[in-house]
Design a protein around this motif. Sequence first.
Motif, PDB file in Angstrom:
ATOM      1  N   SER A 703      64.596   7.297 -38.965  1.00  0.00           N
ATOM      2  CA  SER A 703      65.243   6.964 -40.230  1.00  0.00           C
ATOM      3  C   SER A 703      64.544   5.777 -40.870  1.00  0.00           C
ATOM      4  O   SER A 703      63.908   4.967 -40.187  1.00  0.00           O
ATOM      5  CB  SER A 703      66.729   6.651 -40.007  1.00  0.00           C
ATOM      6  OG  SER A 703      66.891   5.526 -39.166  1.00  0.00           O
ATOM      7  N   LYS A 704      64.665   5.690 -42.183  1.00  0.00           N
ATOM      8  CA  LYS A 704      64.100   4.551 -42.903  1.00  0.00           C
ATOM      9  C   LYS A 704      64.934   4.274 -44.140  1.00  0.00           C
ATOM     10  O   LYS A 704      65.577   5.174 -44.711  1.00  0.00           O
ATOM     11  CB  LYS A 704      62.644   4.813 -43.300  1.00  0.00           C
ATOM     12  CG  LYS A 704      62.450   5.944 -44.289  1.00  0.00           C
ATOM     13  CD  LYS A 704      60.979   6.071 -44.673  1.00  0.00           C
ATOM     14  CE  LYS A 704      60.784   7.198 -45.693  1.00  0.00           C
ATOM     15  NZ  LYS A 704      59.363   7.316 -46.110  1.00  0.00           N
ATOM     16  N   ALA A 705      64.945   3.014 -44.540  1.00  0.00           N
ATOM     17  CA  ALA A 705      65.680   2.603 -45.730  1.00  0.00           C
ATOM     18  C   ALA A 705      64.745   2.593 -46.929  1.00  0.00           C
ATOM     19  O   ALA A 705      63.630   2.059 -46.856  1.00  0.00           O
ATOM     20  CB  ALA A 705      66.291   1.226 -45.528  1.00  0.00           C
ATOM     21  N   ASP A 719      68.961   4.106 -49.991  1.00  0.00           N
ATOM     22  CA  ASP A 719      69.100   5.436 -49.408  1.00  0.00           C
ATOM     23  C   ASP A 719      68.483   5.409 -48.014  1.00  0.00           C
ATOM     24  O   ASP A 719      67.306   5.083 -47.865  1.00  0.00           O
ATOM     25  CB  ASP A 719      68.389   6.460 -50.289  1.00  0.00           C
ATOM     26  CG  ASP A 719      68.565   7.879 -49.793  1.00  0.00           C
ATOM     27  OD1 ASP A 719      69.410   8.113 -48.906  1.00  0.00           O
ATOM     28  OD2 ASP A 719      67.865   8.771 -50.299  1.00  0.00           O
ATOM     29  N   ILE A 720      69.257   5.727 -47.002  1.00  0.00           N
ATOM     30  CA  ILE A 720      68.707   5.780 -45.643  1.00  0.00           C
ATOM     31  C   ILE A 720      68.344   7.225 -45.350  1.00  0.00           C
ATOM     32  O   ILE A 720      69.207   8.083 -45.167  1.00  0.00           O
ATOM     33  CB  ILE A 720      69.698   5.218 -44.608  1.00  0.00           C
ATOM     34  CG1 ILE A 720      70.009   3.763 -44.937  1.00  0.00           C
ATOM     35  CG2 ILE A 720      69.121   5.347 -43.204  1.00  0.00           C
ATOM     36  CD1 ILE A 720      70.902   3.067 -43.942  1.00  0.00           C
ATOM     37  N   PRO A 725      68.626  16.380 -39.946  1.00  0.00           N
ATOM     38  CA  PRO A 725      70.050  16.058 -40.071  1.00  0.00           C
ATOM     39  C   PRO A 725      70.508  15.155 -38.926  1.00  0.00           C
ATOM     40  O   PRO A 725      70.402  15.513 -37.753  1.00  0.00           O
ATOM     41  CB  PRO A 725      70.721  17.434 -39.993  1.00  0.00           C
ATOM     42  CG  PRO A 725      69.702  18.382 -40.535  1.00  0.00           C
ATOM     43  CD  PRO A 725      68.389  17.848 -40.023  1.00  0.00           C
ATOM     44  N   ALA A 726      70.980  13.984 -39.276  1.00  0.00           N
ATOM     45  CA  ALA A 726      71.373  13.006 -38.261  1.00  0.00           C
ATOM     46  C   ALA A 726      72.381  12.045 -38.871  1.00  0.00           C
ATOM     47  O   ALA A 726      72.312  11.710 -40.057  1.00  0.00           O
ATOM     48  CB  ALA A 726      70.161  12.241 -37.737  1.00  0.00           C
ATOM     49  N   THR A 727      73.313  11.596 -38.042  1.00  0.00           N
ATOM     50  CA  THR A 727      74.300  10.611 -38.480  1.00  0.00           C
ATOM     51  C   THR A 727      73.717   9.216 -38.344  1.00  0.00           C
ATOM     52  O   THR A 727      73.154   8.873 -37.298  1.00  0.00           O
ATOM     53  CB  THR A 727      75.586  10.737 -37.644  1.00  0.00           C
ATOM     54  OG1 THR A 727      76.181  12.012 -37.910  1.00  0.00           O
ATOM     55  CG2 THR A 727      76.576   9.641 -37.993  1.00  0.00           C
ATOM     56  N   VAL A 728      73.852   8.432 -39.397  1.00  0.00           N
ATOM     57  CA  VAL A 728      73.319   7.066 -39.419  1.00  0.00           C
ATOM     58  C   VAL A 728      74.474   6.086 -39.236  1.00  0.00           C
ATOM     59  O   VAL A 728      75.451   6.122 -39.986  1.00  0.00           O
ATOM     60  CB  VAL A 728      72.578   6.777 -40.729  1.00  0.00           C
ATOM     61  CG1 VAL A 728      72.143   5.309 -40.794  1.00  0.00           C
ATOM     62  CG2 VAL A 728      71.377   7.702 -40.882  1.00  0.00           C
ATOM     63  N   TYR A 729      74.358   5.213 -38.232  1.00  0.00           N
ATOM     64  CA  TYR A 729      75.312   4.133 -37.987  1.00  0.00           C
ATOM     65  C   TYR A 729      74.673   2.840 -38.482  1.00  0.00           C
ATOM     66  O   TYR A 729      73.498   2.592 -38.222  1.00  0.00           O
ATOM     67  CB  TYR A 729      75.628   4.016 -36.499  1.00  0.00           C
ATOM     68  CG  TYR A 729      76.272   5.251 -35.900  1.00  0.00           C
ATOM     69  CD1 TYR A 729      77.641   5.315 -35.688  1.00  0.00           C
ATOM     70  CD2 TYR A 729      75.501   6.352 -35.522  1.00  0.00           C
ATOM     71  CE1 TYR A 729      78.239   6.433 -35.134  1.00  0.00           C
ATOM     72  CE2 TYR A 729      76.088   7.488 -34.968  1.00  0.00           C
ATOM     73  CZ  TYR A 729      77.457   7.516 -34.774  1.00  0.00           C
ATOM     74  OH  TYR A 729      78.038   8.628 -34.228  1.00  0.00           O
ATOM     75  N   PHE A 766      70.496  -0.481 -38.514  1.00  0.00           N
ATOM     76  CA  PHE A 766      70.936   0.907 -38.431  1.00  0.00           C
ATOM     77  C   PHE A 766      70.125   1.700 -37.416  1.00  0.00           C
ATOM     78  O   PHE A 766      69.014   1.314 -37.020  1.00  0.00           O
ATOM     79  CB  PHE A 766      70.837   1.567 -39.811  1.00  0.00           C
ATOM     80  CG  PHE A 766      69.455   1.580 -40.415  1.00  0.00           C
ATOM     81  CD1 PHE A 766      68.637   2.687 -40.310  1.00  0.00           C
ATOM     82  CD2 PHE A 766      68.968   0.465 -41.105  1.00  0.00           C
ATOM     83  CE1 PHE A 766      67.371   2.707 -40.886  1.00  0.00           C
ATOM     84  CE2 PHE A 766      67.712   0.471 -41.681  1.00  0.00           C
ATOM     85  CZ  PHE A 766      66.900   1.585 -41.571  1.00  0.00           C
ATOM     86  N   PHE A 767      70.706   2.816 -36.994  1.00  0.00           N
ATOM     87  CA  PHE A 767      70.010   3.786 -36.135  1.00  0.00           C
ATOM     88  C   PHE A 767      70.618   5.153 -36.406  1.00  0.00           C
ATOM     89  O   PHE A 767      71.698   5.270 -36.991  1.00  0.00           O
ATOM     90  CB  PHE A 767      70.132   3.419 -34.656  1.00  0.00           C
ATOM     91  CG  PHE A 767      71.524   3.548 -34.095  1.00  0.00           C
ATOM     92  CD1 PHE A 767      71.923   4.695 -33.409  1.00  0.00           C
ATOM     93  CD2 PHE A 767      72.456   2.528 -34.251  1.00  0.00           C
ATOM     94  CE1 PHE A 767      73.204   4.821 -32.899  1.00  0.00           C
ATOM     95  CE2 PHE A 767      73.741   2.641 -33.743  1.00  0.00           C
ATOM     96  CZ  PHE A 767      74.128   3.792 -33.056  1.00  0.00           C
ATOM     97  N   SER A 768      69.942   6.209 -35.997  1.00  0.00           N
ATOM     98  CA  SER A 768      70.412   7.567 -36.262  1.00  0.00           C
ATOM     99  C   SER A 768      70.536   8.365 -34.971  1.00  0.00           C
ATOM    100  O   SER A 768      69.844   8.096 -33.985  1.00  0.00           O
ATOM    101  CB  SER A 768      69.461   8.285 -37.231  1.00  0.00           C
ATOM    102  OG  SER A 768      68.152   8.356 -36.692  1.00  0.00           O
TER     103      SER A 768
END
Length: 887
Positions: A703-705, A719-720, A725-729, A766-768
Amino acid sequence: MRKKRLKNKLLVLTTSTAIVASTLFASLGSPIFAETAKGELIPQEESFSVVSLEIPNEAAAEKIRELEIDFDHGIHEHDGVWEVEAVVTPSEVKMLEKNGIKVAETLMTEQVWQKRVNERNTTVQRNAMLAAEEETLQVLRANHYTNQSATFLYLEAKSSLGDVAGTVLTAKWMENGVEKSAALAKRSDYGAYLYHYLELPITGIPSTVTIVSNKGAAAATSNVTEWLGGGKPEPGEHYVSGFVDHYMTPAEMNAKMDQLAAEFPEILEIVEMPNKTNGYRRNAQALMGTVTNSSVSVTSKAWGHEGGNDIEVSFVNPNAANRNLNVIKTGKKIVVQLATDSSGKITSTAKQVVDALNKDASNLVTATTYRGNVGNGVVGVLSAKLTDGLKAPANVSREPMTVRAFRIGKVRDGSKPGVLGYSQEHAREWVTPLVSMESAERLLRNYATDPGTKKLVDNLDIFIVPTVNPDGANYTFYDYNMQRRNMTNHCGPEGASDFNSRNSWGVDLNRNHSIGSVFDGYIGASTSCTSDTFAGPSINSEPEAKNLVWLADNFDNLKFSMNIHSNGGYFMWSPGAYDAKRVTLTRPTAGEEAFYWKASDHILKTIQDHRGTVIQPTRTGPIPDVLYSAAGNSADYFWYKKGIYAWNFEVGAPLWNGKGWVSVGFQPTYAEGHEEAMEFANGFIGMLEVALDQAGDKTNPESKAVPGSGRYAKSVKVDIETSEPATVYYTLDGSRPTFDSAKIQLAGIREGAEKLKIDATTTIKFFSVDTAGNVENNYNPKGKDNNYNSVTLTIGGDQTKEPGASDLIALVERFNKEGGFSNSLAVRQLTTHLSALEVYEKQKATDKIAKHLETFKTLLDSQKKTGVISEKAYNSILAYADYLTVK
């Protein structure tokens, strides 16, 4: 034969003509279920028809909502007139027509189900104007697709003024060198604006489309892409299909299951679920009398097939004066000798006869007045033989049935990912068991010759339930083909429990589950025992619903499920219910929603592969966004309680005849039913392929911002983005992100991931995590490593200046204003320290800067321990100090 299947969309139909709603309600008020003290004729059971009704306005819709009329899925609009399919009796048709609700077309009698209408989804205008605001437009979807014989343009767009009356969106595009335009319809549901949409046939595919608004917003342009393009690889040359050849009863399905289990013992076993159904059986009954206050309902204590059908009851005139009411039993014959007065006239009332029967014949029957009537009318001389009314031949078992499931897999010990398919929760949906039976037999017969099938069977644990509702299935085959529910009568003696109501009993098994139920205030189910969406007396009251819960509880390897229904060609997922304010159950995260869409693309391509049927974009998505609220449905239980990715098929997509969409119905001709079974069996196999792909996914997401770290003059929307498809915390307060942290959600209905609005200097950590459970960078949220992503956005200040101590000072001052410090001394300590840091920055003394930053962080730690700085202020200031250290 009243039903209650009204779609919530009817609540918000556009007003077009006037009608006196009170008159409508009075005329349509329940003739079948009249329960007054005075004597009125009891309406006799009538045959039904499926018709298309023209609903003139919202007032009519509001009143019809309160009636128990069985409505099908589709609401249609043409030439400004709204139509809905309904199951009605001849007397109901007359009342509807009398009050301005026209029967546009008779679609089905008890022998025929065939219809043609132009399919349109509900558009709505609300009268109230919203506060004026600057309008923005966004194009949600711009697609073209070829469905059978025609090519279509499909658009979805959203206006920020969508709920304001008079907002008109228009699409413009070039088609074969000619400029075309068309207005989009507004789609609303239960009072909520969803989006504007357009679907129409085209002769040439445009490259772009532009949406404009009459409210003056800047136009929005989008490329037009193919919906479900690309197709699916052809199966191997030895792949075989087409095993079902007729509509199957539960007995036929069980026999076929046993045959296949004997033929393929190495890869198939039959799972028998523990909760037996109540059985295809009923008590024998007779309704004696034709007037409400002088009629008596008699019900056998024994099941009809176990002796209840042999009981005879007679009300006789003793033909003598001054006789007392007397009950005489001879075997299974019950004679009620009625009381007379001095003139020999009968004086026994219905209530007196009921009391006498319940006293003197209670071992054989139970008697009640007509639906709770006081029973003050004098009964007549009558005779009846009780009957359970069931028409199936004697070889159809009346006993409680065991619901069974295929379990297909080379390894069936719970170590492989589990996938569940189940059908015929609703009895009248005859095609759905064929989808299950065809899918199962394809897996078994292609295992030895088709490499793709072998991979599925070797690496998945596949459960398929051909019929969840065998009792209702038998009833729909032999007695009443529009039966939706199971056969259990939960109506009490004061309700509609007499023989005339037998086609209105039963529980909607897809409303009997515990998540988002009507008992918790969710919409789309009923507590009326005669409603077609009756949720039952309580959650999980029915053995059929308990069996699905048992499967999920006992096979915790289940990861995916497919609830197979008909008709209408929908493909949906959770949430499936909303409350009276249209607040849905928790939406999937943006990452989970992206996975649903990605998997759907594959599954729908496999359906298309059979005969070109395209599941339309407007019928694909979360349940309340494309259909309606369905409180207590089973898919929501699987998703929210068990974490199972749960889809819903509505097989039987409308067919395009060159002029309009033709509805196929619940029980199409077998030739059409076979085609539907083939294409949706393709779809079920497609879901297995999705499950297999996920099971083999060992790649961590990335992931990247966007934008990333830097200095910005004003607030920024971040936008992250994820590689899959992955959930970002994420956290915004500088703290370490964990599984308890906030997650990136959807920006809105039918929209993509939300963007984080950053108004002040902030560090985003953040992480995904993808749907297979792979964590970005192998980060351990429960551990102590720092393998998460981090970006710092500095808002305001000198844009040419590198981030530094002045930004930290600004952060301290911000949190001081927000109450982040308990005393001013703590603030002065930090700002004094940072003033010294500014001196070192001017000197470009890198070593001193780094050392001073470490000292500053030690001071922060000390303030945290003494409690003079808030957790949020500490995390944010520390995160920015770490960022400066790296810089």
